[in-house]
Design an enzyme around this catalytic site. Structure first.
Site: not given
Ligand code: UDX
Length: 429
Positions: A35, A153, A208, A249-250, A252, A260, A263, A320
């Site tokens: 790496k 992040l 989280n 984050f609303l 569906a 993340c 876990k 995502k």
């Molecule tokens: C997350 C946190 O947002 C971040 O702050 C932390 O540091 C790491 O974990 P991440 O896992 O990169 O980040 O993705 P995120 O954009 O939060 O999405 C997580 C999951 O939730 C994805 O599968 C996404 O598709 C899903 N999601 C997100 C939904 O189903 N609905 C939403 O409204 C938002």
């Protein structure tokens, strides 16, 4: 400032690069020599928008370098950030062996005062253990401070999140490291919250888990919407306009995934148990998330009846949008469930096909999203990639043997899809 980051995963590599971008001198350490060689040659092991250019620019300008030697990183910097993986174990707890190993390595290489900063997501009280370990393994009796500085992040938006953070959390137990930590983050012009180490560690798990809870909440509401004929997007819009709730984050979906949320939820439940509290609310968040996937699969099998030998096209494999990460991806889980029922899959993802191959075999990987539907009995949308909204719907309708679309991410307008002649089934609408 002279900074060292140990671990060049998502958090470590993006953090190191952004620190270099604002003018610090950064050494990124990774024990994976392959790496390190790749990074030195200007390549990056992950897809993250904007990152490759930023790495190359900062390497060229002499502020960013890579090495496999922790000792070198410790010797040449005053602040050492730990950004190594903290993977889940079978019982939901976190494997902290990488953190412990790095703490020992740092201790062994320290010859003068250092600030050791934990950036990895860890259960509360880990900082105390790191401090104990460093004290125990430090050969020269030098002073040090341990700081907790969790990273928030999001993959796919990592560079922008790091360059413009909502807040920076600095957890410490003596005032000594605070001025240096403020100096590290001064260029980012974000509010800095200084707190004790345990609170800083808890902020990350609590934040989280709350975001995961928000998604499970709207997913539970989506069930009521389907049963009552309401539209979950309208409900989310109406709720989200209340500034106390917020619209983010609303959305569906067929459930959250990634490296993340699943876990961190398990880890928070586990550490709460160990501290004497049964966090049943978060167990329900997990249950709703699994149920959402089961409901989606049922929606597919209720419509297609027998899945054995049905051809299904799947758009999206990443967990995502904007990432090639397939770890704990709901899309991969969905594909595997459909395969188990005997379905034959044609799949596509704009960035994640290479990484998916290791997890998902026996499917046809299709390079062009517009060719996925060819000869299929139905098309499924599993990841919220914005490019899927540009799918050639006329062609898809002709390519499908039956014009059926299951949308696990609510990318299209149901009325419009019906007008175009599709049987269109989405979430909570
Ligand atoms: C997350 C946190 O947002 C971040 O702050 C932390 O540091 C790491 O974990 P991440 O896992 O990169 O980040 O993705 P995120 O954009 O939060 O999405 C997580 C999951 O939730 C994805 O599968 C996404 O598709 C899903 N999601 C997100 C939904 O189903 N609905 C939403 O409204 C938002």
């Amino acid at each position: 400032m002279k900074l060292t980051i140990i671990g060049t995963g998502y958090v470590g590599l993006v953090t190191g690069t952004c620190f270099a971008e604002v003018g610090h001198h950064v050494i990124c350490v990774d024990n994976n020599a392959e790496k390190v060689a790749m990074l030195k040659a200007g390549g990056i092991p992950i897809y993250e928008p904007g990152l490759e250019e930023l790495v190359q620019k900062n390497v060229a300008e002499g502020r960013l370098s890579f090495t496999a030697s922790t000792a070198e990183g410790v010797e040449k910097s005053d602040i050492i950030f730990i950004a190594v993986p903290t993977p889940p174990q079978a019982d939901g707890s976190v494997d902290l062996s990488f953190i412990e190993g790095v703490a020992r390595e740092i201790a062994g290489a320290m010859t003068s005062y250092k600030i050791i900063v934990d950036k990895s997501t860890v259960p509360v009280k880990t900082g105390e253990k790191v401090a104990e370990t460093i004290k125990r393994y430090c050969k020269a009796k030098v002073e040090f401070d341990v700081v907790s500085n969790p990273e928030f992040l999001r993959e796919g938006f990592a560079v922008q999140d790091l360059m413009k953070p909502d807040r920076v959390v600095v957890g410490e137990r003596s005032q000594r490291p605070v001025p240096a930590m403020k100096q590290v983050y001064e260029p980012f012009k974000a509010p800095i919250i200084v707190t004790d180490i345990n609170s800083a560690e808890l902020i990350k798990h609590a934040a989280n888990s709350f975001l995961a809870l928000k998604i499970s909440y709207i997913n539970a509401v989506s069930i009521i919407c389907e049963a009552s004929g309401a539209n979950v997007q309208e409900v989310a819009n109406g709720m989200g306009m209340d500034a106390r709730i917020g619209r983010q984050f609303l959305d569906a979906s067929l459930g959250f995934g990634g490296s993340c949320f699943p876990k961190d939820l398990s880890a928070f439940i586990k550490i709460s148990d160990q501290l004497g509290y049964n966090f049943a609310l978060l167990k329900e968040v997990q249950r709703i998330n699994s149920f959402q996937m089961e409901r989606f699969v049922k929606k597919i099998s209720d419509t297609l009846w027998v899945l054995k030998d049905k051809k299904i096209g799947v758009l999206g494999l990443a967990f995502k949008q904007n990432t090639d990460d397939v770890r704990t991806s709901p899309a991969i889980d969905l594909c595997q469930r459909l395969q188990k029922e005997g379905a034959i899959l044609r799949v596509h993802d704009p960035k994640a096909m290479e990484k998916a191959r290791a997890l998902l075999q026996g499917v046809t990987y299709v390079a062009d999203m517009n060719e996925v539907a060819q000869g299929c009995d139905a098309l499924v949308i599993a990841t919220e990639w914005p490019v899927f909204k540009k799918l050639d719907l006329d062609r898809a309708r002709k390519d499908l043997t039956h014009p059926i679309i299951f949308d696990g991410r609510n990318l299209f307008d149901p009325a419009e899809m019906e007008r175009l002649g599709f049987i269109y089934k989405s979430i909570g609408r």
